[in-house]
Design an enzyme around this catalytic site. Structure first.
Site, mmCIF file in Angstrom:
data_model
loop_
_atom_site.group_PDB
_atom_site.id
_atom_site.type_symbol
_atom_site.label_atom_id
_atom_site.label_comp_id
_atom_site.label_asym_id
_atom_site.label_seq_id
_atom_site.Cartn_x
_atom_site.Cartn_y
_atom_site.Cartn_z
ATOM 1 C CE1 TYR A 180 9.442 -21.051 24.667
ATOM 2 C CE2 TYR A 180 7.513 -20.674 23.293
ATOM 3 C CZ TYR A 180 8.326 -21.530 24.013
ATOM 4 O OH TYR A 180 8.020 -22.853 24.066
ATOM 5 N N GLY A 182 7.657 -18.801 19.747
ATOM 6 C CA GLY A 182 6.247 -18.785 19.350
ATOM 7 C C GLY A 182 5.551 -17.442 19.500
ATOM 8 C CE LYS A 183 5.945 -15.683 24.736
ATOM 9 N NZ LYS A 183 4.889 -15.878 25.716
ATOM 10 C CG ASN A 184 2.200 -11.795 17.945
ATOM 11 O OD1 ASN A 184 1.949 -12.853 18.518
ATOM 12 N ND2 ASN A 184 1.257 -10.981 17.514
ATOM 13 C CG LEU A 185 10.151 -9.811 17.349
ATOM 14 C CD1 LEU A 185 10.413 -9.958 15.861
ATOM 15 C CD2 LEU A 185 10.551 -8.419 17.828
#
Ligand SMILES: *Cc1c(COP(=O)(O)O)cnc(C)c1O
Length: 359
Positions: A180, A182-185
């Site tokens: 998604y 907004g995740k870190n990746l």
């Protein structure tokens, strides 16, 4: 205004690469399950020290498919109980329900927000077959103790790593990731992945994500359509080499928050070993959370609540609404997530800290 997460700024450095890759994929004329997905699966497996990576449509599907894969292999049966942290994002619980399994909620530790290993054993009975744990906000769960309990009771251990890309994991479990934005990746749309060292599970998952079919138009299982698409995989291939630097930058913001936020009204999260955290979120607690959020907004700082309502109190989960899980409920009343990412400037971080300190 300091945005909670400035995704445009975060992705902007990759713009030229994204555009040329998009043209490349467009020109190739192959948009589903092609070279980019293959390449990403290899890259992410290597990055994760896992034998296999299977790209899927999103993080929720990654979790559901792992559970369905184990059902297909006979390791789980419909109606089995799965231990899950009460304090998690709803997707963890939805996955268990969607796989026709039964969630058993276990309270977290108030200071780390992660599942309290000391409370797991008392929730285990003859129907318990798995622990689905979560590295919430990016912090490693207490793996040594959890693995010992799992081993002792012969339980599957599955990890919801949707907030924990690049974490120093322990052991070789099957993990679900979300890409998604907004995740870190993060991709530029939905995406998910599963890493595992289990050859049989990997084989079933490759088929389950694609109609239960390993050969076109031959259907072996009741599968789903949940594939990572070529374009998203292409973007992830471009971003993956920068994940570690992103996580380092997040850690540096966290270090400043830990050492410089000093206000008796604000409770900082507990993190015994900073190397066991990838700081997907930096979550503080305060008694009058909404008031603090408004005050920060008035001072140009956007924050988000992760999460306002615990899974067992959600309208959709009525059969669990009667449960009383006071620590989880207290956390949901008091938490507030501060901005944290590689695109915050030192001045912005200083402004957030000084604003918090004068609250
Ligand atoms: C984001 C997230 C998911 C779900 O991922 P999606 O890609 O949005 O489906 C699952 N579990 C946790 C803990 C998450 O943060």
């Amino acid at each position: 205004m300091i945005k909670f997460l400035d995704l445009h700024k975060l992705n902007q450095p990759f713009e030229a690469q994204f555009l040329s890759k998009t043209k490349e994929v467009l020109d190739k004329g192959w948009y589903i399950l092609g070279e980019e997905v293959n390449q990403f699966e290899q890259n992410f497996a290597a990055f994760s020290n896992a034998k296999h990576c299977i790209g899927v449509g999103n993080g929720l599907d990654a979790l559901v498919l792992i559970l369905k894969g184990y059902i297909q292999l006979g390791n789980l049966q419909k109606g089995d109980e799965v231990i899950v942290p009460a304090n998690t994002y709803i997707a963890t619980v939805l996955a268990i329900l969607q796989a026709d399994l039964v969630p058993v909620f276990v309270e977290p530790k108030i200071d780390t927000y992660n599942i309290d290993p000391d409370l797991i054993s008392e929730n285990i009975n003859s129907k318990t077959k798995a622990i689905l744990l979560v590295h919430l906000y990016g912090q490693l769960a207490e793996m040594d103790q959890i693995m010992e309990i799992g081993y002792h009771h012969n339980l599957l251990i599955i990890e919801d790593a949707a907030q924990a890309h690049g974490l120093n994991f322990k052991g070789s479990h099957t993990r679900a990731f979300s890409f998604y934005p907004g995740k870190n990746l993060g991709a530029l749309g939905d995406g998910g992945g599963i890493t595992t060292n289990d050859d049989k599970l990997a084989e079933v998952l490759l088929s389950l994500r694609n109609y239960g079919s390993s050969k076109k138009y031959y259907c072996d299982f009741i599968g789903v359509n949940s594939r990572l698409d070529e374009l998203q995989a292409a973007f992830l291939n471009i971003k993956l080499p920068h994940l570690q630097a992103e996580n380092e930058a997040r850690k540096n913001v966290a270090k400043r928050y830990f050492s410089e936020i000093k206000n008796s009204k604000i409770i900082l999260p507990t993190c015994e070993n900073i190397d066991n955290h990838v700081f997907h979120l930096f979550v503080i607690r305060t008694e009058n959370r909404n008031q603090l959020q408004e005050y920060l907004l008035d001072n140009g700082i956007e924050t988000v609540i992760h999460y306002p309502i615990p899974p067992h109190k959600q309208k959709a989960l009525q059969e669990f609404n009667h449960l009383e899980l006071p620590i989880t409920e207290k956390i949901h009343r008091e938490v507030l997530s501060l901005p944290i990412s590689s695109v915050l400037t030192e001045e912005e971080i200083s402004h957030i800290i000084s604003t918090l300190n004068s609250y």
